[in-house]
Design a protein around this motif. Structure first.
Motif, mmCIF file in Angstrom:
data_model
loop_
_atom_site.group_PDB
_atom_site.id
_atom_site.type_symbol
_atom_site.label_atom_id
_atom_site.label_comp_id
_atom_site.label_asym_id
_atom_site.label_seq_id
_atom_site.Cartn_x
_atom_site.Cartn_y
_atom_site.Cartn_z
ATOM 1 N N GLY A 57 0.547 -0.839 -0.222
ATOM 2 C CA GLY A 57 -0.068 0.222 -0.386
ATOM 3 C C GLY A 57 0.628 1.342 -0.529
ATOM 4 O O GLY A 57 1.806 1.000 1.531
ATOM 5 N N ALA A 58 0.523 1.961 -1.124
ATOM 6 C CA ALA A 58 0.886 3.496 -0.919
ATOM 7 C C ALA A 58 0.684 4.288 0.349
ATOM 8 O O ALA A 58 -0.093 4.315 1.368
ATOM 9 N N THR A 59 2.257 5.432 0.884
ATOM 10 C CA THR A 59 2.191 6.262 1.946
ATOM 11 C C THR A 59 1.282 7.397 1.271
ATOM 12 O O THR A 59 1.881 8.682 0.409
ATOM 13 N N ALA A 60 -0.127 7.777 0.997
ATOM 14 C CA ALA A 60 -0.445 8.736 0.437
ATOM 15 C C ALA A 60 -1.577 9.047 1.148
ATOM 16 O O ALA A 60 -2.474 8.246 1.717
ATOM 17 N N GLU A 61 -2.395 10.246 0.847
ATOM 18 C CA GLU A 61 -3.437 10.584 1.505
ATOM 19 C C GLU A 61 -4.942 9.638 0.960
ATOM 20 O O GLU A 61 -5.757 9.821 1.438
ATOM 21 N N PHE A 62 -4.227 9.585 -0.812
ATOM 22 C CA PHE A 62 -5.607 8.513 -1.131
ATOM 23 C C PHE A 62 -5.022 6.837 -0.300
ATOM 24 O O PHE A 62 -6.613 6.370 -0.739
ATOM 25 N N ASN A 63 -4.838 6.465 -0.346
ATOM 26 C CA ASN A 63 -4.389 5.015 0.457
ATOM 27 C C ASN A 63 -4.427 5.727 2.341
ATOM 28 O O ASN A 63 -3.772 4.808 2.754
ATOM 29 N N SER A 64 -4.498 6.431 3.063
ATOM 30 C CA SER A 64 -5.004 6.894 4.377
ATOM 31 C C SER A 64 -5.963 7.525 4.709
ATOM 32 O O SER A 64 -6.274 7.898 4.599
ATOM 33 N N GLY A 65 -5.932 6.910 5.918
ATOM 34 C CA GLY A 65 -7.606 7.386 6.682
ATOM 35 C C GLY A 65 -6.890 7.106 8.381
ATOM 36 O O GLY A 65 -6.310 6.497 8.894
ATOM 37 N N PRO A 66 -7.720 8.266 9.536
ATOM 38 C CA PRO A 66 -7.595 8.260 10.446
ATOM 39 C C PRO A 66 -8.343 7.106 11.319
ATOM 40 O O PRO A 66 -9.646 6.934 10.960
ATOM 41 N N LEU A 67 -7.662 6.466 12.004
ATOM 42 C CA LEU A 67 -7.984 5.582 12.997
ATOM 43 C C LEU A 67 -8.072 5.388 14.173
ATOM 44 O O LEU A 67 -7.070 5.423 15.163
#
Length: 409
Positions: A307-317
């Motif tokens: 998985g890429a480290t980018a805003e389209f593959n990130s979310g706060p949990l």
């Protein structure tokens, strides 16, 4: 109080405390509660924690650079189980930089943290720790009286929001520029501050505090209007000019401050984390209200799986919901940036999307100058607040009761 406990725990970890973050928070909570550290400074509290952790054997030795309270270390020195899939803002590696940070580095007004040039006297020594507060820039300019927001708590009145903003001049000041529907267009930081802020109306002043986040929200259309008339912005003119300059760069070049992120890196840089926190507002699990700033920055597709480290593959949990995804059987997808699809272990599907940054709130009704001029305002209801009719009386029986009949019970 929770923010101060968390800040002390992270500072102790950076200073070399060997314990886990959970028991460390508990020790700090009890120490602040039982008066053990009364009149102690922040550095003395951290030193006491380090001495207790090592059993006092190193009390007279040279602590070394890694044990100096407040020393900055890389994220590799922290327990990876405490960090999960993201880094708190305080443990960001020093090498993390972004164009959003560099774009305003030349601004002389202030810096991004407790060492701000306009930091009020005593802010760096204050025991108060700042919190996250969100407020519209138009409200601070006096153009409306919309409420502010403290994530996890809820709305706060305009006067209180203004007071909190002024007390957190040494905090990180973010901005969120939105479209007419309230959706995020551009997020970043500003190092400009109002030069001579006036006291907040009706609520007085708060003493300065350390840390925290101030988020300024503004519509792109309104920002363009204010930039053409800086004289109407008063002491906030410098902030409006800085936001307008960054928005112009975004409009012309498509720059969002995310271009420096390496998609193969293990951790996201400051610009990506900030963009995701502003975009998603809170933990993206359905129904969770935990602030995105205090949550983990999770890879929707795990980094170990490519998985890429980018805003389209990130979310706060948050910690709880992060474990649901990791070990609880929940599956998570992100078909579009900020749009999340959760599948429960029972096969049910739940979808979430980024909430609007700003809401189209109605203006408050004007108060009449002379209430006596409106007769409807003089009407008052003088009856009881809750009126219930008396119970009906039972109809009299025409036949006498049988004395030999057994009782109904």
């Amino acid at each position: 109080a929770c923010a101060r406990v968390e800040e002390l725990a992270l500072a102790a970890k950076r200073a070399g405390h060997p314990g886990r973050i959970g028991p460390l928070r508990t020790d700090i909570y009890l120490g602040l509660l039982d008066g053990r550290w009364q009149h102690r400074t922040r550095e003395e509290i951290i030193t006491d924690l380090l001495t207790s952790a090592t059993g006092g054997t190193d009390a007279g030795a040279d602590p070394g650079p890694s044990a100096v309270p407040g020393a900055t270390t890389s994220s590799a020195s922290l327990d990876p189980h405490d960090l999960d899939d993201g880094l708190p803002a305080e443990t960001t590696p020093a090498s993390d930089s972004s164009p959003a940070d560099a774009a305003t580095a030349s601004e002389p007004a202030a810096t991004d943290g407790p060492a701000a040039a306009d930091d009020p006297a005593g802010a760096r020594l204050s025991p108060r720790v700042g919190v996250e507060v969100r407020v519209g820039l138009s409200t601070l300019l006096g153009r409306d009286e919309h409420p502010g927001e403290v994530p996890g708590w809820g709305p706060v009145p305009t006067g209180i929001a203004h007071t909190m903003v002024i007390a957190q001049r040494a905090a990180q000041w973010r901005y969120a520029i939105t479209d007419p529907a309230g959706r995020l267009l551009l997020a970043g930081i500003t190092r400009r501050r109002p030069h001579h802020p006036a006291p907040a109306p009706t609520t007085g002043d708060l003493p300065p505090c350390r840390g925290g986040i101030v988020e300024l929200q503004i519509l792109a259309v309104l920002l363009t209007q204010l930039a053409t008339d800086p004289g109407s912005c008063g002491e906030w003119a410098g902030i409006v000019a800085d936001l307008a300059r960054q928005y112009t760069r975004y409009s012309q070049d498509g720059w969002r401050g995310l271009e420096s992120q390496d998609p193969e890196a293990r951790f996201a840089d400051a610009a990506v984390r900030r963009h995701v926190q502003v975009r998603d507002r809170c933990c993206v699990h359905p129904g969770c209200r935990a602030s995105a700033y205090s949550a983990d920055l999770d890879h929707t597709v795990d980094h170990s799986l490519g998985g890429a480290t980018a805003e389209f593959n990130s979310g706060p949990l948050c910690k709880h919901d992060h474990q649901l995804k990791t070990a609880g059987g929940w599956r998570l997808y992100q078909p579009d940036p900020g749009h999340f699809t959760w599948t429960s272990p029972l096969g049910r599907t739940y979808c979430t999307q980024p909430p609007p940054i700003t809401h189209d709130l109605p203006d408050p009704l004007p108060r009449p100058a002379e209430p006596e001029s409106d007769p409807s305002l003089l009407l008052r209801y003088e009856g009881p607040i809750m009126e219930r009719p008396p119970p009906p009386m039972p109809a009299p029986s025409l036949t006498p009761p049988d004395p030999d009949e057994p009782p109904p019970f």
